[in-house]
Enzyme design. Structure first.
Site, PDB file in Angstrom:
ATOM      1  N   ALA A  65       0.806  -1.145   0.124  1.00 35.88           N
ATOM      2  CA  ALA A  65       0.150  -0.048   0.164  1.00 35.88           C
ATOM      3  C   ALA A  65       0.795   1.075   0.156  1.00 35.88           C
ATOM      4  O   ALA A  65       2.199   1.173   0.538  1.00 35.88           O
ATOM      5  CB  ALA A  65      -0.822   0.020   1.302  1.00 35.88           C
ATOM      6  N   GLY A 108       0.694  -4.845   1.042  1.00 31.25           N
ATOM      7  CA  GLY A 108      -0.732  -5.204  -0.135  1.00 31.25           C
ATOM      8  C   GLY A 108      -0.364  -5.675  -1.253  1.00 31.25           C
ATOM      9  O   GLY A 108      -1.236  -6.127  -1.950  1.00 31.25           O
ATOM     10  N   GLU A 111      -0.562  -9.214  -0.654  1.00 30.63           N
ATOM     11  CA  GLU A 111      -2.037  -9.581  -0.501  1.00 30.63           C
ATOM     12  C   GLU A 111      -2.900  -9.327  -1.837  1.00 30.63           C
ATOM     13  O   GLU A 111      -3.667 -10.468  -1.833  1.00 30.63           O
ATOM     14  CB  GLU A 111      -2.556  -8.602   0.693  1.00 30.63           C
ATOM     15  CG  GLU A 111      -1.978  -8.674   1.912  1.00 30.63           C
ATOM     16  CD  GLU A 111      -2.331  -7.814   2.771  1.00 30.63           C
ATOM     17  OE1 GLU A 111      -2.004  -6.323   2.617  1.00 30.63           O
ATOM     18  OE2 GLU A 111      -2.719  -7.705   4.044  1.00 30.63           O
ATOM     19  N   GLU A 131       4.714  -5.116   7.026  1.00 30.28           N
ATOM     20  CA  GLU A 131       3.768  -3.763   7.823  1.00 30.28           C
ATOM     21  C   GLU A 131       4.439  -3.866   9.230  1.00 30.28           C
ATOM     22  O   GLU A 131       4.308  -2.529   9.784  1.00 30.28           O
ATOM     23  CB  GLU A 131       2.546  -4.210   7.625  1.00 30.28           C
ATOM     24  CG  GLU A 131       1.868  -4.280   6.504  1.00 30.28           C
ATOM     25  CD  GLU A 131       1.922  -5.611   5.654  1.00 30.28           C
ATOM     26  OE1 GLU A 131       2.614  -6.278   5.868  1.00 30.28           O
ATOM     27  OE2 GLU A 131       0.935  -5.600   4.761  1.00 30.28           O
TER      28      GLU A 131
HETATM   29  N1  CAA Z   1       4.760   3.201  -0.483  1.00 23.73           N
HETATM   30  C1  CAA Z   1       5.011   4.494  -0.993  1.00 23.73           C
HETATM   31  N2  CAA Z   1       6.333   4.451  -1.718  1.00 23.73           N
HETATM   32  C2  CAA Z   1       7.022   3.389  -1.738  1.00 23.73           C
HETATM   33  C3  CAA Z   1       6.649   2.147  -1.246  1.00 23.73           C
HETATM   34  C4  CAA Z   1       5.527   2.235  -0.518  1.00 23.73           C
HETATM   35  N3  CAA Z   1       4.767   1.015  -0.157  1.00 23.73           N
HETATM   36  N4  CAA Z   1       7.852   1.451  -1.409  1.00 23.73           N
HETATM   37  C5  CAA Z   1       8.645   2.079  -2.231  1.00 23.73           C
HETATM   38  N5  CAA Z   1       8.248   3.347  -2.271  1.00 23.73           N
HETATM   39  C6  CAA Z   1       8.909   4.210  -3.087  1.00 23.73           C
HETATM   40  C7  CAA Z   1      10.150   4.776  -1.960  1.00 23.73           C
HETATM   41  O1  CAA Z   1       9.847   5.938  -1.260  1.00 23.73           O
HETATM   42  C8  CAA Z   1      11.003   5.562  -3.202  1.00 23.73           C
HETATM   43  O2  CAA Z   1      10.503   6.774  -3.590  1.00 23.73           O
HETATM   44  P1  CAA Z   1      11.457   7.834  -3.744  1.00 23.73           P
HETATM   45  O3  CAA Z   1      12.393   7.837  -4.811  1.00 23.73           O
HETATM   46  O4  CAA Z   1      10.574   8.935  -3.886  1.00 23.73           O
HETATM   47  O5  CAA Z   1      12.340   8.034  -2.250  1.00 23.73           O
HETATM   48  C9  CAA Z   1      10.752   4.373  -4.367  1.00 23.73           C
HETATM   49  O6  CAA Z   1       9.606   3.909  -4.268  1.00 23.73           O
HETATM   50  C10 CAA Z   1      11.945   3.382  -4.490  1.00 23.73           C
HETATM   51  O7  CAA Z   1      11.866   2.928  -3.318  1.00 23.73           O
HETATM   52  P2  CAA Z   1      13.474   2.482  -2.537  1.00 23.73           P
HETATM   53  O8  CAA Z   1      14.110   3.629  -3.000  1.00 23.73           O
HETATM   54  O9  CAA Z   1      13.012   2.193  -1.141  1.00 23.73           O
HETATM   55  O10 CAA Z   1      13.781   1.300  -3.104  1.00 23.73           O
HETATM   56  P3  CAA Z   1      14.911   0.073  -2.763  1.00 23.73           P
HETATM   57  O11 CAA Z   1      15.071  -0.686  -3.939  1.00 23.73           O
HETATM   58  O12 CAA Z   1      15.898   0.863  -1.922  1.00 23.73           O
HETATM   59  O13 CAA Z   1      13.955  -0.850  -1.754  1.00 23.73           O
HETATM   60  C11 CAA Z   1      11.845  -1.807  -1.141  1.00 23.73           C
HETATM   61  C12 CAA Z   1      13.051  -1.314  -2.093  1.00 23.73           C
HETATM   62  C13 CAA Z   1      12.743  -2.831   0.136  1.00 23.73           C
HETATM   63  C14 CAA Z   1      10.834  -2.669  -1.368  1.00 23.73           C
HETATM   64  C15 CAA Z   1      11.645  -0.553  -0.018  1.00 23.73           C
HETATM   65  O14 CAA Z   1      11.103   0.369  -1.234  1.00 23.73           O
HETATM   66  C16 CAA Z   1      10.716  -0.725   0.709  1.00 23.73           C
HETATM   67  O15 CAA Z   1      10.856  -1.264   1.657  1.00 23.73           O
HETATM   68  N6  CAA Z   1       9.389  -0.591   0.437  1.00 23.73           N
HETATM   69  C17 CAA Z   1       8.036  -0.579   1.670  1.00 23.73           C
HETATM   70  C18 CAA Z   1       7.598  -2.004   1.702  1.00 23.73           C
HETATM   71  C19 CAA Z   1       6.660  -1.917   2.730  1.00 23.73           C
HETATM   72  O16 CAA Z   1       6.711  -1.623   3.855  1.00 23.73           O
HETATM   73  N7  CAA Z   1       5.338  -2.218   2.237  1.00 23.73           N
HETATM   74  C20 CAA Z   1       4.220  -2.357   2.905  1.00 23.73           C
HETATM   75  C21 CAA Z   1       3.572  -1.221   3.014  1.00 23.73           C
HETATM   76  S1  CAA Z   1       2.010  -1.195   4.205  1.00 23.73           S
HETATM   77  C22 CAA Z   1       0.677  -2.155   3.575  1.00 23.73           C
HETATM   78  O17 CAA Z   1       0.884  -2.710   2.434  1.00 23.73           O
HETATM   79  C23 CAA Z   1      -0.467  -2.349   4.207  1.00 23.73           C
HETATM   80  C24 CAA Z   1      -1.460  -3.451   3.940  1.00 23.73           C
HETATM   81  O18 CAA Z   1      -1.407  -4.496   4.269  1.00 23.73           O
HETATM   82  C25 CAA Z   1      -2.660  -2.601   3.215  1.00 23.73           C
END
Ligand code: CAA
Length: 257
Positions: A65, A108, A111, A131
């Site tokens: 998400a 998400g 999911e 999460e």
């Molecule tokens: N939401 C918003 N933006 C996101 C994102 C997310 N879930 N995942 C990545 N991005 C964005 C980053 O902020 C970044 O943007 P900027 O360039 O503007 O800074 C861009 O995508 C690239 O990401 P990274 O620089 O972090 O890329 P990376 O290769 O270094 O890392 C990753 C990749 C490990 C996937 C890392 O991006 C990450 O940990 N992302 C979040 C994963 C996460 O926590 N997901 C769960 C979300 S909560 C949820 O989903 C709740 C639910 O059940 C509904």
């Protein structure tokens, strides 16, 4: 129809949806989910389409998400807008949906893949429910579908520690149907979807419904449900054609009736 966050195309009888927010690793914001639901609904109602595929990029199916969109919500916002309930519509489609997953399928994103009917994984796929690192837990079926899919131990560990599962482990655990080289993922997903689209449409819908019933009821009820559907298939023209074609050693010409 032009969308901002997805690309929606057809390949013969396959409806293909590509999640397309490359700058955010396909993070799922509300606009994207709205577009995805609309596209899936369109394909579900389109007689020319027999199966759908959802895919992302080589780097990310979807990184979850959209954290930036949801970070400022308070409880009343989430409750009053019934946050994430609209995601369930993916699981309400009648035609099969294949998730073709390369790269990250997190939160998400994992999911969403699990809401599809099965997951084809590229060899670089990574699944996770991270999460907990954000001070929340999965909210779109992660604790439920992952547990039913891979069992309590793996699901609990993944939800509590955010450990990711690589493609090999996901296949061993039964989360994905099989693994293909990343370069072949889309072709293989479309080939598989076309194979489904070539079958009898009503029988495919009934088979999907019957497999899904396994998650909702007891074994005895599920077997009874399956038997009634199986018996009803003898009223379907495609059953006559399918069996006759076998006997005559030719390919069946299903009419979807
Ligand atoms: N939401 C918003 N933006 C996101 C994102 C997310 N879930 N995942 C990545 N991005 C964005 C980053 O902020 C970044 O943007 P900027 O360039 O503007 O800074 C861009 O995508 C690239 O990401 P990274 O620089 O972090 O890329 P990376 O290769 O270094 O890392 C990753 C990749 C490990 C996937 C890392 O991006 C990450 O940990 N992302 C979040 C994963 C996460 O926590 N997901 C769960 C979300 S909560 C949820 O989903 C709740 C639910 O059940 C509904």
């Amino acid at each position: 129809m032009a969308y901002k966050n997805i690309i929606c195309e057809t390949r013969d009888a396959v409806g293909l949806i590509t999640l397309n927010r490359p700058d955010a690793l396909n993070a799922l914001n509300s606009e994207l989910i709205g577009e995805l639901n609309e596209a899936l609904r369109g394909f579900d109602h389109d007689d020319a389409i027999g199966c759908m595929v959802i895919t992302g990029s080589e780097k990310a199916f979807a990184a979850g998400a959209d954290i930036k969109e949801m970070q400022s919500k308070d409880y009343m916002d989430a409750y009053l807008e019934d946050f994430v309930t609209s995601w369930d519509q993916v699981g309400q489609r009648r035609k099969p949906i294949i998730a073709a997953v390369a790269g990250f399928a997190l939160g998400g994103g994992c999911e969403l893949a699990m809401m599809c009917d099965f997951i084809l994984a590229a060899d670089n796929a990574k699944f996770g429910q991270p999460e907990i690192n954000l001070g929340v837990m999965p909210g779109v079926g992660g604790t439920q579908r992952l547990t039913r899919s891979v069992g309590k131990s793996k699901s609990m560990e993944m939800c509590l520690t955010a450990r990711m599962m690589e493609a090999d482990e996901a296949e061993r655990a039964g989360l994905v149907s099989r693994i293909v080289p990343v370069a072949d993922l889309l072709d293989e997903a479309i080939k598989t979807a076309q194979k489904i689209a070539d079958q009898s449409r009503p029988i495919v819908l009934m088979a999907k419904e019957s497999v899904n019933r396994a998650f909702e009821t007891t074994l005895a009820e599920g077997v009874r449900f399956e038997r009634r559907l199986f018996q009803s298939m003898f009223a379907v023209e495609d059953q006559k054609e399918g069996m006759q074609a076998f006997v005559e050693k030719r390919k069946p010409a299903f009419k979807g009736r």
